[in-house]
Enzyme design. Structure first.
Site, mmCIF file in Angstrom:
data_model
loop_
_atom_site.group_PDB
_atom_site.id
_atom_site.type_symbol
_atom_site.label_atom_id
_atom_site.label_comp_id
_atom_site.label_asym_id
_atom_site.label_seq_id
_atom_site.Cartn_x
_atom_site.Cartn_y
_atom_site.Cartn_z
ATOM 1 N N GLY A 84 85.378 -58.782 -27.894
ATOM 2 C CA GLY A 84 85.531 -59.608 -29.081
ATOM 3 C C GLY A 84 84.200 -60.059 -29.657
ATOM 4 C CE LYS B 288 90.780 -58.187 -35.251
ATOM 5 N NZ LYS B 288 91.840 -57.937 -34.247
ATOM 6 N NE ARG C 130 95.305 -61.427 -28.608
ATOM 7 C CZ ARG C 130 94.110 -60.883 -28.538
ATOM 8 N NH1 ARG C 130 93.574 -60.625 -27.367
ATOM 9 N NH2 ARG C 130 93.434 -60.584 -29.619
ATOM 10 N NE ARG D 81 93.668 -63.009 -38.699
ATOM 11 C CZ ARG D 81 93.288 -62.897 -37.419
ATOM 12 N NH1 ARG D 81 92.579 -63.878 -36.856
ATOM 13 N NH2 ARG D 81 93.586 -61.831 -36.724
#
Ligand code: MV4
Length: 447
Positions: A164, A237, A291, A337
């Site tokens: 990440g 993101k 996940r 988002r």
């Protein structure tokens, strides 16, 4: 099937899981910190248990408190959502040791993919293409030099416990390799408590494309195509789409076949996402997420699948019940988002939502736990809503997202909605012509 599930999360994802439970006729238990007493997931759940003070480490990461809450309410399974304990192998193991079901992959697979060298070595052995680089761990500076010469500069040295975007160092040429090696190893040791590092050729203009998969407990694995997640800033993101503007259906089927065969051989269970860098027509595997992901709704819209419902069914031991040829792709989906942040500085803006009015209409989906009067607490992630649109074509999806954001009213706090409007209006974005670096350059432009 379970009769009661504990949701070990908060915000929009707690609601997302709660909704899937409702439709399956499963009772829900919410857990919450003292800062979240008035949160939507607490109001909507059948039962709620306070598990600690605001700081996540004392509440949403408090394993003993969460297991106690599951025990006293008689929950049979725990859905971790994303973030918090969702990729914690010890948590998954502890949940199962208490006779409960962890809704996700096995602890063994979580642990395996949490170690990036093991993840890559495993995938390579199963025929998944990688970025050219070291064969596993770099044992010495000498080996780093040799491999860097072989694959060609620039190269990246990455921590096996990283991921990440954490724990990476670039060496642009041979003069920088010693420094990159030393700094990467030291950071890996001090930040992650594990100094193992590996080396990859640095790809200069890749897209970040990920593949969604589901597996049952009987070796059946299907994929649900790709998401293009290249529009990010500092590894956060901001906007995702399905499918990728850069990928043809043939390419999707090709990489999809490779990946499902690999995961079936692994015996992988439940939901997973394989992250690839895509450049010059090549997919290069970099990491796997074990996940449900924030951006899962764009996949749900184009495949007409409820991924959380599937996760629950599969965790209860049901079979997938369909094969790859039953998975179809229809139209285009985009997710924006919405973060409670200043759209220019990205500084978090917690506070009270004075007015909240969500958009609606054909092909518009809002995943959010906001309401008028809600106080966005300062302790957690700043993402307060996701706007997801679905339309027959990408152009129509962009127009629909524009229209939806125009209808969206969130007053009292700053949000990144104005930034999304500018992105959607940009000709390069509209052409689908962007890499992982595009957004950072775009936000630096005067406007
Ligand atoms: C890379 C790369 C270029 N070449 N690896 C950053 C996050 C982590 N998932 C891997 N990352 C990268 N690995 C090679 N060999 C560039 C990045 C990268 C990146 C990747 C995906 C999405 C956004 C990114 C932003 C900066 C760097």
């Amino acid at each position: 099937m379970f009769s009661k599930i504990l949701i070990a999360n908060r915000g929009e994802i707690a609601l997302r899981v709660l909704r899937a439970c409702r439709e399956l006729g499963i009772k829900t238990v919410a857990v919450h910190s003292t800062a979240d007493e008035d949160a939507m997931h607490v109001r909507l759940a059948d039962e709620a248990v306070c598990i600690g003070p605001p700081a996540a480490r004392d509440s949403y990461l408090n394993v003993a408190a969460i297991l106690s809450a599951a025990t006293i309410t008689g929950a049979e399974a725990i859905h971790p959502g994303y973030g918090f304990l969702s990729e914690n192998a010890d948590f998954a193991e502890t949940v199962e040791a208490h006779g409960l079901t962890f809704i996700g992959p096995t602890a063994e697979h979580i642990r395996m993919m949490g170690d990036k060298i093991t993840a890559k070595t495993t995938m390579e052995a199963l025929g998944v293409p990688l970025v050219p680089g070291s064969d596993g761990e770099l044992k010495s500076l000498d080996e780093a030099r040799t491999v860097a010469e072989q694959v060609g500069y620039p190269v990246l040295i990455k921590a096996t416990a990283g991921g990440g975007g954490r724990g990476m160092k670039v060496a642009r040429d041979a003069s920088e390799i010693e420094e990159a090696w030393t700094v990467a190893r030291t950071e890996a040791r001090t930040v992650f408590g594990n100094d193992a590092v590996y080396l990859e050729k640095y790809l200069d203009k890749p897209r970040h494309i990920e593949l969604q998969i589901l597996g049952d407990n009987y070796g059946n694995v299907v994929h649900f195509g790709e998401r293009d997640c290249s529009l990010q800033r500092r590894h956060q993101k901001l906007l995702e789409e399905a499918g990728s503007p850069a990928i043809t259906p043939d390419q999707r089927n090709g990489i999809g076949k490779t990946v499902t065969e690999a995961l079936s051989k692994m015996g992988y269970r439940n939901a997973g996402t394989l992250e690839f860098l895509y450049q010059d027509g090549q997919f290069c595997f970099i990491e796997m997420n074990t996940r449900l992901q924030v951006e899962h709704p764009v996949t749900e819209m184009v495949c007409d699948v409820d991924l959380v419902r599937e996760q629950i069914r599969l965790a209860a031991g049901e079979k997938l019940g369909y094969t790859q040829s039953d998975v179809t792709f229809s139209g285009h989906a985009i997710e924006c988002r919405i973060n409670a942040e200043d759209p220019d500085t990205f500084a978090p803006c917690p506070g009270t939502v004075a007015v909240y009015h969500a958009p609606g209409g054909l092909g518009v989906r809002i995943d959010s736990a906001l309401y008028t009067g809600y106080k966005v607490p300062p302790y957690y992630d700043s993402m307060i809503a996701k706007v997801i649109v679905h339309a027959p074509t990408r152009d129509q999806a962009i127009a629909r997202m524009h229209r939806a954001l125009d209808e969206f009213v969130v007053e009292g706090i700053k949000t990144v909605i104005p930034l999304h409007r500018r992105i959607l209006a940009d000709p390069e974005f509209q052409k689908g012509d962007y890499t992982i670096h595009w957004l950072e350059q775009f936000t630096a432009r005067p406007h």
